[in-house]
Design a protein around this motif. Sequence first.
Motif, PDB file in Angstrom:
ATOM      1  N   LEU A 100       0.829  -1.198   0.000  1.00  0.00           N
ATOM      2  CA  LEU A 100       0.000   0.000   0.000  1.00  0.00           C
ATOM      3  C   LEU A 100       0.870   1.256   0.000  1.00  0.00           C
ATOM      4  CD1 LEU A 100      -2.998   0.852   0.221  1.00  0.00           C
ATOM      5  CD2 LEU A 100      -2.697   0.855   2.706  1.00  0.00           C
ATOM      6  N   ALA A 101       0.524   2.191  -0.896  1.00  0.00           N
ATOM      7  CA  ALA A 101       1.203   3.502  -0.980  1.00  0.00           C
ATOM      8  C   ALA A 101       2.672   3.362  -1.370  1.00  0.00           C
ATOM      9  CB  ALA A 101       1.077   4.270   0.348  1.00  0.00           C
ATOM     10  N   ASN A 102       3.004   2.222  -2.004  1.00  0.00           N
ATOM     11  CA  ASN A 102       4.428   1.949  -2.252  1.00  0.00           C
ATOM     12  C   ASN A 102       4.770   1.838  -3.723  1.00  0.00           C
ATOM     13  OD1 ASN A 102       7.078   1.480  -1.430  1.00  0.00           O
ATOM     14  ND2 ASN A 102       6.796  -0.755  -1.541  1.00  0.00           N
ATOM     15  N   ASN A 103       4.052   2.497  -4.600  1.00  0.00           N
ATOM     16  CA  ASN A 103       4.460   2.456  -6.006  1.00  0.00           C
ATOM     17  C   ASN A 103       5.778   3.201  -6.210  1.00  0.00           C
ATOM     18  OD1 ASN A 103       2.335   0.847  -6.744  1.00  0.00           O
ATOM     19  ND2 ASN A 103       0.988   2.557  -7.241  1.00  0.00           N
ATOM     20  N   SER A 104       6.099   4.076  -5.291  1.00  0.00           N
ATOM     21  CA  SER A 104       7.385   4.784  -5.359  1.00  0.00           C
ATOM     22  C   SER A 104       8.538   3.917  -4.865  1.00  0.00           C
ATOM     23  CB  SER A 104       7.322   6.027  -4.462  1.00  0.00           C
ATOM     24  OG  SER A 104       7.078   5.602  -3.120  1.00  0.00           O
ATOM     25  N   GLY A 105       8.217   2.818  -4.180  1.00  0.00           N
ATOM     26  CA  GLY A 105       9.280   1.986  -3.583  1.00  0.00           C
ATOM     27  C   GLY A 105       9.893   2.618  -2.339  1.00  0.00           C
ATOM     28  N   GLN A 106       9.228   3.630  -1.771  1.00  0.00           N
ATOM     29  CA  GLN A 106       9.824   4.353  -0.637  1.00  0.00           C
ATOM     30  C   GLN A 106       9.402   3.810   0.726  1.00  0.00           C
ATOM     31  OE1 GLN A 106      12.133   6.972  -0.585  1.00  0.00           O
ATOM     32  NE2 GLN A 106      12.376   6.243  -2.672  1.00  0.00           N
ATOM     33  N   VAL A 107       8.342   2.980   0.781  1.00  0.00           N
ATOM     34  CA  VAL A 107       7.887   2.504   2.094  1.00  0.00           C
ATOM     35  C   VAL A 107       8.990   1.647   2.734  1.00  0.00           C
ATOM     36  CG1 VAL A 107       6.207   1.048   3.311  1.00  0.00           C
ATOM     37  CG2 VAL A 107       5.434   2.639   1.540  1.00  0.00           C
ATOM     38  N   GLY A 108       9.328   1.983   3.941  1.00  0.00           N
ATOM     39  CA  GLY A 108      10.366   1.242   4.675  1.00  0.00           C
ATOM     40  C   GLY A 108      11.742   1.867   4.579  1.00  0.00           C
ATOM     41  N   ARG A 109      11.940   2.781   3.578  1.00  0.00           N
ATOM     42  CA  ARG A 109      13.283   3.357   3.380  1.00  0.00           C
ATOM     43  C   ARG A 109      13.564   4.405   4.464  1.00  0.00           C
ATOM     44  NH1 ARG A 109      15.144  -0.145  -0.085  1.00  0.00           N
ATOM     45  NH2 ARG A 109      16.985   1.158  -0.090  1.00  0.00           N
ATOM     46  N   ASP A 150       2.627  13.245   2.242  1.00  0.00           N
ATOM     47  CA  ASP A 150       2.736  14.675   1.945  1.00  0.00           C
ATOM     48  C   ASP A 150       2.896  15.460   3.255  1.00  0.00           C
ATOM     49  OD1 ASP A 150       0.225  14.998   3.078  1.00  0.00           O
ATOM     50  OD2 ASP A 150      -0.831  15.274   1.173  1.00  0.00           O
ATOM     51  N   ALA A 151       2.883  16.760   3.175  1.00  0.00           N
ATOM     52  CA  ALA A 151       3.143  17.571   4.369  1.00  0.00           C
ATOM     53  C   ALA A 151       2.083  17.371   5.451  1.00  0.00           C
ATOM     54  CB  ALA A 151       3.215  19.051   3.984  1.00  0.00           C
ATOM     55  N   ASP A 152       0.886  16.881   5.071  1.00  0.00           N
ATOM     56  CA  ASP A 152      -0.178  16.621   6.051  1.00  0.00           C
ATOM     57  C   ASP A 152      -0.134  15.183   6.563  1.00  0.00           C
ATOM     58  OD1 ASP A 152      -1.125  19.200   5.633  1.00  0.00           O
ATOM     59  OD2 ASP A 152      -2.357  18.558   3.923  1.00  0.00           O
ATOM     60  N   CYS A 153       0.924  14.455   6.215  1.00  0.00           N
ATOM     61  CA  CYS A 153       1.074  13.038   6.587  1.00  0.00           C
ATOM     62  C   CYS A 153      -0.018  12.153   5.984  1.00  0.00           C
ATOM     63  CB  CYS A 153       1.171  12.857   8.106  1.00  0.00           C
ATOM     64  SG  CYS A 153       2.730  13.495   8.744  1.00  0.00           S
ATOM     65  N   ARG A 154      -0.547  12.596   4.867  1.00  0.00           N
ATOM     66  CA  ARG A 154      -1.462  11.783   4.062  1.00  0.00           C
ATOM     67  C   ARG A 154      -0.604  11.107   2.986  1.00  0.00           C
ATOM     68  NH1 ARG A 154      -6.989  13.196   2.009  1.00  0.00           N
ATOM     69  NH2 ARG A 154      -6.726  15.201   3.017  1.00  0.00           N
ATOM     70  N   ALA A 155      -0.875   9.813   2.704  1.00  0.00           N
ATOM     71  CA  ALA A 155      -0.070   9.125   1.691  1.00  0.00           C
ATOM     72  C   ALA A 155      -0.255   9.827   0.344  1.00  0.00           C
ATOM     73  CB  ALA A 155      -0.494   7.669   1.593  1.00  0.00           C
ATOM     74  N   HIS A 156       0.860  10.111  -0.356  1.00  0.00           N
ATOM     75  CA  HIS A 156       0.756  10.742  -1.682  1.00  0.00           C
ATOM     76  C   HIS A 156      -0.164   9.925  -2.590  1.00  0.00           C
ATOM     77  CE1 HIS A 156       3.950  13.728  -1.257  1.00  0.00           C
ATOM     78  NE2 HIS A 156       4.828  12.811  -0.906  1.00  0.00           N
ATOM     79  N   GLU A 157      -0.071   8.573  -2.447  1.00  0.00           N
ATOM     80  CA  GLU A 157      -0.757   7.707  -3.405  1.00  0.00           C
ATOM     81  C   GLU A 157      -2.151   7.270  -2.954  1.00  0.00           C
ATOM     82  OE1 GLU A 157       1.856   4.383  -4.209  1.00  0.00           O
ATOM     83  OE2 GLU A 157       3.600   5.680  -4.448  1.00  0.00           O
ATOM     84  N   VAL A 158      -2.497   7.518  -1.678  1.00  0.00           N
ATOM     85  CA  VAL A 158      -3.778   7.010  -1.146  1.00  0.00           C
ATOM     86  C   VAL A 158      -4.485   8.136  -0.409  1.00  0.00           C
ATOM     87  CG1 VAL A 158      -4.881   5.184   0.204  1.00  0.00           C
ATOM     88  CG2 VAL A 158      -2.635   4.776  -0.803  1.00  0.00           C
TER      89      VAL A 158
END
Length: 566
Positions: free
Chosen positions: A314-323, A522-530
């Motif tokens: 979830l929210a990881n099409n950027s591959g950034q989750v966990g980095r 994003d700056a509001d801590c909402r997932a960019h993708e979700v």
Amino acid sequence: MTASNTDTDCDVCIIGSGAGGSPVAWRLAKAGQSVIVLEKGPWLEDQHFRKDELACCRRAVYTPEKRLEPHVVEDRDADGAWVAKSTAESGWDFWNGNLVGGSSNLMSGFFHRLKPVDFRQLEELGPIAGANRANWPIGYADLEPYYDQVERLVGISGAVTEHPNLEPRSSADFPYPPTLEHPVSAWIDDACERLGYHALRVPRAILSRGALGRRACEYSGYCGSFGCSSGAKGGARAAWLTPALATGRCDIRPRAQVLRLLSDARGRVTTAEYADAEGKVRQITAKRFVVACQAVETSRLLLNSPGPKFPNGLANNSGQVGRNLLFSAGGSGSGDLEYAALGAERAVALKTMGPFVNRALDDWYLIEDKGFAGAGNEHRYKGGIVEFLLAHPNPTGLANRAKWRNGELVWGLPLKRRLEQWFRTDRTLRFEVFCDWLPTDDCFVSLDPKVKDRWGQPVARIRIGHHPHDLQVGRYLADKAERVLKELGAARVRSSISGAPPPNLMAGGCRFGTDPKTSVLDADCRAHEVENLFVTDGSFMPTGGSVPYTWTIYANALRVAEGMLG
Ligand SMILES: Cc1cc2nc3c(=O)[nH]c(=O)nc-3n(C[C@H](O)[C@H](O)[C@H](O)COP(=O)(O)OP(=O)(O)OC[C@H]3O[C@@H](n4cnc5c(N)ncnc54)[C@H](O)[C@@H]3O)c2cc1C
Ligand code: SF4
């Protein structure tokens, strides 16, 4: 496990009831929204927290059995190769407090704000080779009103100390006077003055007098690692969940292990699927979801939640989750104040039990010293703080640590003599060093390809590489702290700075930022993708700052909740 009926809908479903989730539950429920909090651990109240030394330091009473719920840790071996080992075998533990209120139940309550420089490290201090330094998408001024609210809502006790590095404040002083202080605090003040340092009075998330429906601190001496039975400690359960429940709109479900979040073809989260205490799989549907499982588990939950639009989690099409996982870098040190050397009056004073030391140094939050040669900008580096404290009085913990000397097991009469010395001849004054753990490509969370937990879910694999610059900064600060202990006349002054992460102080993994390619939120801590997914534990932090995180997590969670209310 069997599947069961879908549960009732709510406006917001929060996963994890600790420092990141609870302020959101309180704020949204207070504003009239219906909130369900799903928490994997049990619901314990003040009266359940006994000062049971064995239970708290030899058995994992507040955390899962590692045999059933391990993590896999990847560390470098002597040749520099990454080697993975399950915590069920290694003895490491990356669980911190799995109960309603999370690990904040067990914190010591040393509370520090970040400073303005923490929000723009890249801009102010420049890049460091091998580190993913970043600016925050918000500034200190955006968070300051929420730091201020936390002081009153949680109950922070302290007194503003005028100080060269004092961060800007919108209120003149703390709402509660400082907690009682140990006689050694005044000795530290004198020693620092002689050295030209500025001893700082540490604010505590501990009530110095009864307020907010909670009792004052009873100076049990067993604070860090132990739950509070007076209600004075401002952990998430006492400070946020009790008032959230009073609204009548917050429903807390303990022993609810969220296994995955389900999302639809539009890429919105629809359902949290969890295993209840009996192992039945249940579902909660909600309009919006907030994940706050603590950094490692938050990343793991998102990675374990692929959906039609998110094949890699979830929210990881950027591959950034966990980095860009972060810990608090630094280490600790100590010296022994010997009763015989102090004289009778001071020796009696030193034996006082209960009150806190409450002293820190942040003279080197920025190191502007030509003698320091770290990585990055010339002669201007991010430093950190030093926190002084007396050794924890738990004798079982002491004995456990005393049994090793220079790699040899100490036992029988020599162990008895060593413990006797600790109890009868001196008292150990400790310090802890907190500095930035630079974010790097060698510190991240992924899913282990083989190891699964008791519910059959892949466990988190944590790579724990550190940047060598962290050790240079830590050593610089530890040398300063050692000077204070020597000035106090302490014997056997020693310290250890290492790249081993302290698992109780973790952040990052879902950093917030303006670029969806390099950040998850994003700056509001909402997932960019979700569009209907928020993350409010320490995962959002792109850089960690040089202080323990909880005040910042509380403040940011309030800020995010305010944004969710529009
Ligand atoms: C001994 C100790 C001393 C500390 N001292 C200090 C201090 O002095 N100052 C300070 O600032 N900080 C201190 N800390 C750190 C502080 O506790 C953490 O920074 C803070 O609690 C982190 O908040 P969080 O929301 O990320 O995680 P937590 O507060 O741990 O909350 C996460 C919650 O999520 C739950 N959860 C996890 N996975 C799932 C799942 N899949 N489904 C449902 N629920 C889940 C967990 O059980 C937990 O309750 C200390 C911590 C410890 C352990
Ligand atoms: S009574 Fe005071 S010292 Fe004891 S756990 Fe609570 S806050 Fe900490």
